[in-house]
Design an enzyme around this catalytic site. Sequence first.
Site, PDB file in Angstrom:
ATOM      1  N   LYS A  37       1.014   4.671   6.590  1.00  0.00           N
ATOM      2  CA  LYS A  37       0.281   5.648   5.626  1.00  0.00           C
ATOM      3  C   LYS A  37       0.853   6.861   5.571  1.00  0.00           C
ATOM      4  CE  LYS A  37      -2.800   2.365   4.571  1.00  0.00           C
ATOM      5  NZ  LYS A  37      -2.488   1.440   3.698  1.00  0.00           N
ATOM      6  N   SER A  68       0.711  -1.302   0.010  1.00  0.00           N
ATOM      7  CA  SER A  68       0.064   0.079   0.209  1.00  0.00           C
ATOM      8  C   SER A  68       0.887   1.185  -0.071  1.00  0.00           C
ATOM      9  CB  SER A  68      -0.934  -0.054   1.115  1.00  0.00           C
ATOM     10  OG  SER A  68      -0.265   0.246   2.366  1.00  0.00           O
TER      11      SER A  68
END
Length: 175
Positions: free
Chosen positions: A81, A37
């Site tokens: 993230k 991701s």
Amino acid sequence: MSKAKVLAAWFVTGILCFTAFFMFRKNGAEVKVYGSSMAPTIDSGQKFFIDYHKKIKRSDVVVFDTKKMSVKPEESGYYIKRIIGLPGDMISYKDDTLYVNGKAVDEPFLDDVKRQYNTYTSDFSLNELIGKKRVPKNQYFVLGDNRRISKDSRTIGTIKSEWISGRVLLNYWPI
């Protein structure tokens, strides 16, 4: 140099290394990334150091715990993230361009992958996603760099500051 001086030098070096090791561990930890991701910035299997005490800024990469969030138990754990929105920010994406508080934001870490796709990041506004025009107080809006597959604030909502474990030191040597 005498044998006593050599032993003393080795002893002092050992104490300094020992102290530095434990100070390092007290202020952070190593983390291994699983999943893609955050590609192309971070690949699955890479290891990094996270700093527990750094102030969070826009564009920082952070690790946070989702166990207190409303995600499926099998999807809970630690996520990594990029901070896109700070508390009070207005966030939107239009025509593959990020806008923060109405101003276009350059994301050079995505330049190469954006060339591969007609649209890399779908259009959205914060209001469409969470029903609020601004990132709530003590919360952050996060996105994975691999926008096409990342489970991030677009699906899990904003993250609270107390859920953040630390900031990833990308310029730090991989462990």
